[in-house]
Design a protein around this motif. Structure first.
Motif, PDB file in Angstrom:
ATOM      1  N   SER A  19       0.830  -1.190   0.000  1.00 50.82           N
ATOM      2  CA  SER A  19       0.000   0.000   0.000  1.00 50.82           C
ATOM      3  C   SER A  19       0.874   1.254   0.000  1.00 50.82           C
ATOM      4  O   SER A  19       1.964   1.253   0.551  1.00 50.82           O
ATOM      5  N   ASN A  20       0.375   2.311  -0.599  1.00 53.02           N
ATOM      6  CA  ASN A  20       1.128   3.558  -0.559  1.00 53.02           C
ATOM      7  C   ASN A  20       0.695   4.438   0.605  1.00 53.02           C
ATOM      8  O   ASN A  20       1.157   5.557   0.751  1.00 53.02           O
ATOM      9  N   VAL A  21      -0.206   3.930   1.451  1.00 55.07           N
ATOM     10  CA  VAL A  21      -0.621   4.675   2.639  1.00 55.07           C
ATOM     11  C   VAL A  21       0.582   4.820   3.562  1.00 55.07           C
ATOM     12  O   VAL A  21       1.310   3.860   3.814  1.00 55.07           O
ATOM     13  N   ILE A  22       0.786   6.028   4.062  1.00 55.84           N
ATOM     14  CA  ILE A  22       1.881   6.295   4.992  1.00 55.84           C
ATOM     15  C   ILE A  22       1.279   6.488   6.370  1.00 55.84           C
ATOM     16  O   ILE A  22       0.351   7.276   6.544  1.00 55.84           O
ATOM     17  N   LYS A  23       1.812   5.756   7.327  1.00 58.24           N
ATOM     18  CA  LYS A  23       1.365   5.899   8.706  1.00 58.24           C
ATOM     19  C   LYS A  23       2.402   6.691   9.471  1.00 58.24           C
ATOM     20  O   LYS A  23       3.596   6.576   9.218  1.00 58.24           O
ATOM     21  N   ILE A  24       1.918   7.492  10.381  1.00 54.36           N
ATOM     22  CA  ILE A  24       2.795   8.308  11.217  1.00 54.36           C
ATOM     23  C   ILE A  24       2.510   7.990  12.676  1.00 54.36           C
ATOM     24  O   ILE A  24       1.356   7.884  13.082  1.00 54.36           O
ATOM     25  N   VAL A  25       3.585   7.828  13.429  1.00 49.58           N
ATOM     26  CA  VAL A  25       3.502   7.760  14.875  1.00 49.58           C
ATOM     27  C   VAL A  25       4.365   8.912  15.381  1.00 49.58           C
ATOM     28  O   VAL A  25       5.576   8.923  15.167  1.00 49.58           O
ATOM     29  N   ALA A  26       3.711   9.881  15.974  1.00 44.09           N
ATOM     30  CA  ALA A  26       4.414  11.064  16.486  1.00 44.09           C
ATOM     31  C   ALA A  26       4.279  11.084  18.006  1.00 44.09           C
ATOM     32  O   ALA A  26       3.162  11.086  18.531  1.00 44.09           O
ATOM     33  N   THR A  27       5.415  11.081  18.687  1.00 42.41           N
ATOM     34  CA  THR A  27       5.434  11.082  20.147  1.00 42.41           C
ATOM     35  C   THR A  27       5.951  12.432  20.627  1.00 42.41           C
ATOM     36  O   THR A  27       7.001  12.888  20.174  1.00 42.41           O
ATOM     37  N   LEU A  28       5.191  13.037  21.524  1.00 45.20           N
ATOM     38  CA  LEU A  28       5.561  14.343  22.064  1.00 45.20           C
ATOM     39  C   LEU A  28       5.461  14.289  23.583  1.00 45.20           C
ATOM     40  O   LEU A  28       4.471  13.790  24.118  1.00 45.20           O
ATOM     41  N   ARG A  29       6.479  14.779  24.251  1.00 49.37           N
ATOM     42  CA  ARG A  29       6.464  14.814  25.719  1.00 49.37           C
ATOM     43  C   ARG A  29       6.460  16.273  26.163  1.00 49.37           C
ATOM     44  O   ARG A  29       7.344  17.062  25.801  1.00 49.37           O
ATOM     45  N   ILE A  69      -1.379   8.937  16.183  1.00 47.55           N
ATOM     46  CA  ILE A  69      -1.308   7.831  15.239  1.00 47.55           C
ATOM     47  C   ILE A  69      -2.139   8.261  14.046  1.00 47.55           C
ATOM     48  O   ILE A  69      -3.335   8.549  14.181  1.00 47.55           O
ATOM     49  N   GLU A  70      -1.469   8.351  12.899  1.00 48.69           N
ATOM     50  CA  GLU A  70      -2.082   8.935  11.712  1.00 48.69           C
ATOM     51  C   GLU A  70      -1.904   8.011  10.515  1.00 48.69           C
ATOM     52  O   GLU A  70      -0.986   7.200  10.482  1.00 48.69           O
ATOM     53  N   ALA A  71      -2.764   8.183   9.517  1.00 55.30           N
ATOM     54  CA  ALA A  71      -2.597   7.506   8.231  1.00 55.30           C
ATOM     55  C   ALA A  71      -2.937   8.525   7.148  1.00 55.30           C
ATOM     56  O   ALA A  71      -3.958   9.216   7.221  1.00 55.30           O
ATOM     57  N   TRP A  72      -2.059   8.599   6.149  1.00 56.74           N
ATOM     58  CA  TRP A  72      -2.198   9.576   5.073  1.00 56.74           C
ATOM     59  C   TRP A  72      -2.131   8.871   3.725  1.00 56.74           C
ATOM     60  O   TRP A  72      -1.413   7.880   3.565  1.00 56.74           O
ATOM     61  N   ALA A  73      -2.817   9.412   2.766  1.00 58.03           N
ATOM     62  CA  ALA A  73      -2.896   8.805   1.438  1.00 58.03           C
ATOM     63  C   ALA A  73      -1.537   8.730   0.757  1.00 58.03           C
ATOM     64  O   ALA A  73      -1.252   7.783   0.028  1.00 58.03           O
ATOM     65  N   ASN A  74      -0.701   9.743   0.991  1.00 58.24           N
ATOM     66  CA  ASN A  74       0.609   9.783   0.350  1.00 58.24           C
ATOM     67  C   ASN A  74       1.451  10.878   1.009  1.00 58.24           C
ATOM     68  O   ASN A  74       0.966  11.622   1.867  1.00 58.24           O
ATOM     69  N   ARG A  75       2.683  10.967   0.579  1.00 59.05           N
ATOM     70  CA  ARG A  75       3.596  11.961   1.163  1.00 59.05           C
ATOM     71  C   ARG A  75       3.159  13.394   0.854  1.00 59.05           C
ATOM     72  O   ARG A  75       3.349  14.302   1.658  1.00 59.05           O
ATOM     73  N   GLU A  76       2.580  13.600  -0.315  1.00 59.94           N
ATOM     74  CA  GLU A  76       2.099  14.936  -0.684  1.00 59.94           C
ATOM     75  C   GLU A  76       1.037  15.421   0.311  1.00 59.94           C
ATOM     76  O   GLU A  76       1.001  16.598   0.664  1.00 59.94           O
ATOM     77  N   ALA A  77       0.159  14.510   0.741  1.00 63.99           N
ATOM     78  CA  ALA A  77      -0.869  14.876   1.720  1.00 63.99           C
ATOM     79  C   ALA A  77      -0.236  15.291   3.044  1.00 63.99           C
ATOM     80  O   ALA A  77      -0.710  16.230   3.695  1.00 63.99           O
ATOM     81  N   ILE A  78       0.841  14.619   3.425  1.00 73.42           N
ATOM     82  CA  ILE A  78       1.542  14.975   4.664  1.00 73.42           C
ATOM     83  C   ILE A  78       2.171  16.357   4.539  1.00 73.42           C
ATOM     84  O   ILE A  78       2.079  17.187   5.451  1.00 73.42           O
ATOM     85  N   GLU A  79       2.801  16.609   3.410  1.00 66.13           N
ATOM     86  CA  GLU A  79       3.425  17.925   3.204  1.00 66.13           C
ATOM     87  C   GLU A  79       2.369  19.034   3.185  1.00 66.13           C
ATOM     88  O   GLU A  79       2.593  20.106   3.739  1.00 66.13           O
ATOM     89  N   GLN A  80       1.225  18.771   2.593  1.00 67.07           N
ATOM     90  CA  GLN A  80       0.136  19.752   2.584  1.00 67.07           C
ATOM     91  C   GLN A  80      -0.371  19.984   4.009  1.00 67.07           C
ATOM     92  O   GLN A  80      -0.658  21.117   4.403  1.00 67.07           O
ATOM     93  N   HIS A  81      -0.477  18.913   4.789  1.00 71.72           N
ATOM     94  CA  HIS A  81      -0.923  18.997   6.182  1.00 71.72           C
ATOM     95  C   HIS A  81      -0.059  19.980   6.971  1.00 71.72           C
ATOM     96  O   HIS A  81      -0.569  20.783   7.752  1.00 71.72           O
TER      97      HIS A  81
END
Length: 98
Positions: free
Chosen positions: A2-12, A56-68
């Motif tokens: 799949s080309n779906v990109i998942k992100i796990v971002a941890t912030l303290r 915990i995120e899922a994005w359609a592609n890298r372009e969507a992440i950059e737009q975000h």
């Protein structure tokens, strides 16, 4: 694959800034979920360490992440927590099957 990109971002949050950080992070959720390339976007709090927040995120592609990253809600959130975080780690993940 799949080309779906998942992100796990941890912030303290820095000590004493948990409430401010949580408020800023929560304010970003609704707008992010409404973005065209967003498949999933959820904020979590660590049960054993309430100063740790995890997106915990899922994005359609890298372009969507950059737009975000250019949206008002993201920029507002990033600016609000910039000096209130002790740690930040962002993982971009691509699923591998088999």
């Amino acid at each position: 694959m799949s080309n779906v990109i998942k992100i796990v971002a941890t912030l303290r949050a820095k000590p004493g800034h948990r409430a401010e950080v949580e408020q800023a992070l929560r304010a970003c959720v609704k707008g992010s979920r409404a973005e065209a390339g967003c498949i999933a976007y959820a904020l979590h709090v660590d049960i054993d360490d309430p100063d740790r927040f995890v997106f915990i995120e899922a994005w359609a592609n890298r372009e969507a992440i950059e737009q975000h990253k250019t949206t008002t809600h993201y920029e507002t959130m990033a600016g609000a927590v910039k000096d209130l975080l002790e740690h930040r780690e962002v993982l971009l993940l691509e699923e591998r099957e088999g």
